[in-house]
Design a protein around this motif. Structure first.
Motif, short mmCIF file in Angstrom:
data_model
loop_
_atom_site.label_atom_id
_atom_site.label_comp_id
_atom_site.label_asym_id
_atom_site.label_seq_id
_atom_site.Cartn_x
_atom_site.Cartn_y
_atom_site.Cartn_z
N ILE A 76 0.81 -1.22 0.00
CA ILE A 76 0.00 0.00 0.00
C ILE A 76 0.84 1.27 0.00
N ARG A 77 1.96 1.23 0.74
CA ARG A 77 2.88 2.37 0.72
C ARG A 77 4.30 1.85 0.56
N PHE A 189 -4.90 6.91 -5.94
CA PHE A 189 -3.65 6.69 -5.20
C PHE A 189 -3.40 5.21 -4.89
N CYS A 190 -4.38 4.36 -5.15
CA CYS A 190 -4.38 3.05 -4.51
C CYS A 190 -3.95 1.90 -5.42
N PRO A 304 -13.33 6.03 5.78
CA PRO A 304 -12.18 6.81 5.29
C PRO A 304 -12.61 8.02 4.47
N GLN A 306 -10.08 10.47 3.48
CA GLN A 306 -8.84 10.73 2.70
C GLN A 306 -8.50 12.21 2.62
N ASP A 344 -9.57 7.35 7.63
CA ASP A 344 -8.21 7.36 7.09
C ASP A 344 -8.01 8.71 6.40
N ILE A 345 -6.82 9.26 6.55
CA ILE A 345 -6.51 10.53 5.89
C ILE A 345 -5.16 10.40 5.19
N ILE A 346 -5.11 10.88 3.95
CA ILE A 346 -3.83 10.96 3.24
C ILE A 346 -3.46 12.42 3.13
N PHE A 375 -1.77 9.19 7.04
CA PHE A 375 -0.63 8.80 6.22
C PHE A 375 -0.17 9.94 5.33
N GLN A 376 1.13 9.91 5.01
CA GLN A 376 1.62 10.79 3.94
C GLN A 376 1.41 10.06 2.62
N TYR A 377 1.09 10.82 1.60
CA TYR A 377 0.92 10.19 0.29
C TYR A 377 2.22 9.53 -0.16
N SER A 378 2.08 8.31 -0.68
CA SER A 378 3.23 7.57 -1.20
C SER A 378 2.86 7.10 -2.60
N ARG A 380 2.43 5.09 -5.83
CA ARG A 380 2.53 3.67 -6.15
C ARG A 380 2.52 3.47 -7.66
#
Ligand code: 5AD
Ligand code: SF4
Length: 482
Positions: A76-77, A189-190, A304, A306, A344-346, A375-378, A380
């Protein structure tokens, strides 16, 4: 489940933790299975253990006595993947001292990297994606003939409905039941739609049977798992369809998520029912009304968001905007005033401006979540965002924004717990407190952890506890004398 395991599971919701799963039995070959990531992965590991137990493998927590080591991985990250790579390096020595050891990678990272894993990560003998676990005994046999083995085929139908999971590291009180697999949402993002494939729902009869068996074996709580439980729809098997697309016959036997919840709740009033994850775009009032109607369906929703900004949500392809999300929050509050909500928050998603970030802060203040995973955006690979947008929020900016988000959330977590002070809550006991042998811990319907003196109580009991103190993470109380 031990406290330690519970704690790790807790962390695992954030997609970061490791759990060493194990029970050792006699004879047979030994399987060491380690899980990373979400609850679905932990649930899948129980399916893997079951499939391999049929093939003559007992699970062990002793890495050094194992014949087969499997890592069930998360993609996921980026940092989740790095942890797995590090772990594989740790195995290097093991493999040298035991050249017959089979090392395999399962789950989302296996699906994402496929043969790259075999080519680049020389330590791996076997790669199996989330829909290929029935093939594991054959894949291991293939490795034992000196070849590398891989199956990363995704399926439109596989739900492992007939597999009876081995409840590893269980506390004997709460268990996961996987009700669907895959995801069709394509949030930009996923990586999940790429690693877990198309959405499909599992036969409700097999779900109810599993819940009934768990209850008969002393379990008192089940958590129904899916990437998007609100779009659960069983019409006879196969890939996802909307209700409108069904034939008259299929409509007649179709069961949606509200229907499934009621069926599972009917197993026993003493069986608590939880679920995750809800999707704001799909969560219906019917689901909320079903939750309200059944006292044993827990009053807790993980919803979530986001981001609190509609433009960011649009770029994320979430399928709802801020007003639609807030409408769902209002529906929860209207239908179940006692329902706890987490999210959940990005932060730092592509193009996120300071104003857009501030909208997330203001939404958090408006909702007042009981808990949040932040979370910080990562970026993918292969995702829509990776193809369309630049990951252009500077790292320091992401750090700062995340810090602000965490700050607001810790204030709200404390505030929400303080609201319970002086109240009497029903706690399902899960085990002994990690801080003191003299205390037990359990949860309220709202998923809040409560610690209280043990007295004569034990795991699996429902106890009325009066809350007298709290932190942002825990409620402290004392059992009422009946
Ligand atoms: N970067 C950061 N967080 C992500 N999540 C999913 N994909 C990413 C990503 N690329 C978060 C979302 C999701 C949770 C399970 O993980 O918040 O709800
Ligand atoms: Fe990923 Fe969105 Fe599906 Fe969740 S709903 S698994 S965030 S694509």
């Amino acid at each position: 489940m031990s406290n330690h395991t519970q704690e790790l599971l807790e962390e695992s919701r954030q997609g970061e933790a490791t759990l060493l799963n194990a029970i050792t039995a006699s004879g047979n070959r030994k399987l060491y299975l380690e899980s990373y990531g979400c609850q679905m992965n932990f649930s899948d590991s129980e399916i893997v253990a079951s499939i391999l137990s049929e093939a003559g493998y007992d699970t062990t927590k002793n890495l050094y006595e194992s014949d087969v080591v499997l890592l069930n991985t998360c993609a996921i990250r980026e940092n989740a993947e790095q942890r797995v790579r590090q772990r594989l390096k740790d195995f290097q020595g093991l493999k040298k001292s035991n050249p017959r050891l089979v090392v395999g990678v399962l789950g989302c990272m296996a699906e994402r990297l496929k043969e790259k894993f075999l080519e680049e990560e020389k330590l791996v003998d076997l790669v199996a994606g989330p829909d290929a676990y029935r093939a594991l005994p054959d894949l291991i046999a293939e490795v034992e003939t000196g070849q590398k083995a891989m199956n990363v085929l995704l399926s439109l139908e596989e739900t492992y409905a007939d597999i009876n999971p081995v409840r590893m590291g269980s506390n004997g009180v709460s268990a996961f039941i996987s009700i669907m697999r895959g995801c069709d949402n394509m949030c930009s993002f996923c990586v999940v739609p790429f690693t877990r494939g198309r959405e499909r729902s599992r036969d409700p009869e097999s779900i109810v049977k599993e819940a009934q068996e768990l209850f008969d074996n002393g379990f008192r709580e089940v958590t129904l798992l899916g990437q998007n439980v609100d779009s659960y729809l069983f019409y006879g098997g196969g890939p996802k369809k909307d209700f409108k697309q069904l034939s008259e016959e299929e409509k007649g036997r179709a069961v949606n998520f509200a229907g499934l919840l009621a069926k599972v709740a009917a197993v026993s009033p003493l069986l608590r029912v939880r679920f995750t994850t809800s999707n704001p775009g799909d969560m219906t009032d019917e689901v909320l009304e079903t939750m309200a109607a059944w006292p044993n369906i827990c009053k807790y929703i993980h919803l979530p968001v986001q981001s609190g900004n509609s433009d960011v949500l649009h770029r994320m392809n979430r399928g709802y905007d801020r007003p639609t999300y807030m409408n769902r929050i209002a529906a929860i509050r209207r239908i179940m005033p006692d329902c706890a909500i987490s999210t959940d928050i990005i932060t730092g998603f592509c193009g996120e401006t300071e104003e857009e970030h501030k909208d997330t802060l203001s939404l958090m203040q408006e909702v007042g979540y009981d808990y949040a995973y932040m979370f910080q955006y990562s970026e993918r690979p292969r995702t829509l965002a990776a193809r369309k947008f630049k990951d252009d929020v500077a790292q320091e900016e992401k750090n700062r924004r995340l810090k602000e988000i965490i700050q607001i959330q810790s204030e709200w977590s404390l505030k929400r717990n303080q609201e319970v002070l002086g109240q009497t809550v029903e706690v399902l006991v899960e085990g002994v407190s990690k801080k003191s042998e003299e205390d037990l811990f359990g949860r309220t319907s709202q998923y809040k952890v409560v610690v209280f003196p043990k007295e004569q109580f034990k795991p699996g009991d429902y106890v009325q506890v009066k809350v007298h103190d709290c932190t942002s993470a825990t409620l402290l109380g004392k059992a009422l004398t009946s």
